[in-house]
Design an enzyme around this catalytic site. Structure first.
Site, short mmCIF file in Angstrom:
data_model
loop_
_atom_site.label_atom_id
_atom_site.label_comp_id
_atom_site.label_asym_id
_atom_site.label_seq_id
_atom_site.Cartn_x
_atom_site.Cartn_y
_atom_site.Cartn_z
N GLU A 116 0.85 -1.26 -0.10
CA GLU A 116 -0.03 -0.06 -0.15
C GLU A 116 0.95 1.30 0.18
OE1 GLU A 116 -2.79 1.55 -0.33
OE2 GLU A 116 -4.33 0.81 0.57
N ASP A 117 0.42 2.30 -0.58
CA ASP A 117 1.03 3.56 -0.36
C ASP A 117 0.78 4.29 1.14
OD1 ASP A 117 -1.92 3.86 -0.58
OD2 ASP A 117 -1.55 5.57 -2.25
N ASP A 120 -4.27 5.35 6.21
CA ASP A 120 -4.85 6.56 6.85
C ASP A 120 -5.85 6.25 8.06
OD1 ASP A 120 -5.19 9.49 7.01
OD2 ASP A 120 -6.79 9.36 5.62
N GLY A 122 -7.70 3.51 7.93
CA GLY A 122 -7.52 2.24 8.16
C GLY A 122 -8.90 1.55 7.38
N PHE A 169 -1.79 16.02 4.38
CA PHE A 169 -2.08 15.41 3.06
C PHE A 169 -1.09 15.51 2.25
CE2 PHE A 169 -3.75 14.69 -0.94
CZ PHE A 169 -4.79 13.61 -0.57
N ASP A 176 -1.55 10.79 -4.95
CA ASP A 176 -1.84 11.77 -5.77
C ASP A 176 -2.73 13.01 -5.05
OD1 ASP A 176 -4.13 9.95 -5.46
OD2 ASP A 176 -5.04 11.33 -6.92
N ARG A 182 1.64 12.23 -8.80
CA ARG A 182 2.15 10.83 -8.56
C ARG A 182 3.68 10.66 -8.96
NH1 ARG A 182 -2.21 7.71 -7.28
NH2 ARG A 182 -4.10 8.00 -8.32
P1 IMP Z 1 -7.76 4.91 4.41
O1 IMP Z 1 -8.54 4.05 3.97
O2 IMP Z 1 -8.21 6.24 5.05
O3 IMP Z 1 -6.66 4.15 5.32
O4 IMP Z 1 -7.03 5.59 3.18
C1 IMP Z 1 -6.14 4.82 2.27
C2 IMP Z 1 -6.22 5.47 1.06
O5 IMP Z 1 -6.54 6.69 1.09
C3 IMP Z 1 -4.74 5.38 0.45
O6 IMP Z 1 -4.56 4.08 -0.29
C4 IMP Z 1 -4.62 6.68 -0.30
O7 IMP Z 1 -5.12 6.38 -1.75
C5 IMP Z 1 -5.52 7.54 0.23
N1 IMP Z 1 -5.01 8.53 1.00
C6 IMP Z 1 -5.03 8.71 2.30
N2 IMP Z 1 -4.11 9.58 2.68
C7 IMP Z 1 -3.82 10.25 1.57
C8 IMP Z 1 -2.75 11.33 1.45
O8 IMP Z 1 -2.29 12.03 2.71
N3 IMP Z 1 -2.46 11.67 0.38
C9 IMP Z 1 -2.78 10.89 -0.81
N4 IMP Z 1 -3.83 10.00 -0.68
C10 IMP Z 1 -4.16 9.60 0.62
#
Ligand code: IMP
Length: 194
Positions: A116-117, A120, A122, A169, A176, A182
């Site tokens: 994963e990148d 956040d 989760g 962010f 992105d 990206r």
């Molecule tokens: P989660 O489900 O909130 O954990 O979010 C995961 C996804 O949200 C990641 O795989 C990203 O694609 C996107 N994301 C969360 N935070 C950021 C950020 O700071 N920059 C860019 N994309 C983010």
């Protein structure tokens, strides 16, 4: 290289009306630190999965750059797989998670490492792990480049991470904002224009 790139991005912003509200990303994690950490993760994974067949499962599109570097840092035979989830759209708020592309025939009885990148809230990983477990893999583990633990809403087990970052962010190295940034070689923070 970084300075030149930033200058270039700034120039493009100045020429692009849509981007006028956002300053160029400031460097949070430089390229050299990312490359060093990716090599360390690759070495660790090579030890932890010695003798095993590992499936590297990349989450499109944000993990692609990390995935490509990480895969080459792992000294083991790997199977490449990808899937795509929809969780964020063109804004900074999370949306509902959905699987929009990706098969499942390779999952049964295999060691799966999700790449994963960023983790956040989760929700994305939580959804993905539950989905993968339905297909009886041997193990499912998580390797994320970035972790924002202060934003967590659901608990997820992050087995490997590159960097813990504060609540900002971030863009670059695959991540992105509105499908831009990206290809930055570093992790940057987006700040509103003054
Ligand atoms: P989660 O489900 O909130 O954990 O979010 C995961 C996804 O949200 C990641 O795989 C990203 O694609 C996107 N994301 C969360 N935070 C950021 C950020 O700071 N920059 C860019 N994309 C983010």
């Amino acid at each position: 290289m970084n300075r030149y790139y930033t200058k270039n991005v700034a120039q493009r912003h100045a020429n692009n009306k849509k981007q006028k509200m956002i300053n160029p990303p400031s460097v949070l994690i430089p390229e050299s630190e990312i490359q060093q950490r990716v090599r360390e993760l690759g070495a660790q994974l090579s030890v932890d999965y010695t003798g095993e067949e590992l499936v590297l499962l990349g989450v499109l599109r944000g993990a692609v750059v990390f995935y490509a570097d990480l895969a080459r840092a792992i000294a083991l035979p790997l199977r490449f797989e990808f899937l795509q989830l929809a969780s964020y759209y063109d804004d900074m708020e999370p949306a509902q998670v959905q699987l929009i592309r990706g098969g499942s025939d390779y999952l049964q009885d295999r060691h799966i490492l999700i790449v994963e990148d960023i983790v956040d809230t989760g929700h994305t990983l939580n959804f993905l792990i539950e989905h993968l477990l339905l297909f009886n893999p041997k193990t499912v583990k998580v390797c994320t480049l970035l972790d924002k633990p202060s934003r967590r809403e659901v608990s997820v087990n992050v087995d490997y991470f590159g960097f813990e970052i504060p609540n900002a962010f971030v863009v670059g190295y695959g991540l992105d904002y509105a499908q831009k940034y990206r290809n930055l070689p570093y992790i940057g923070v987006l700040e509103p224009a003054d």
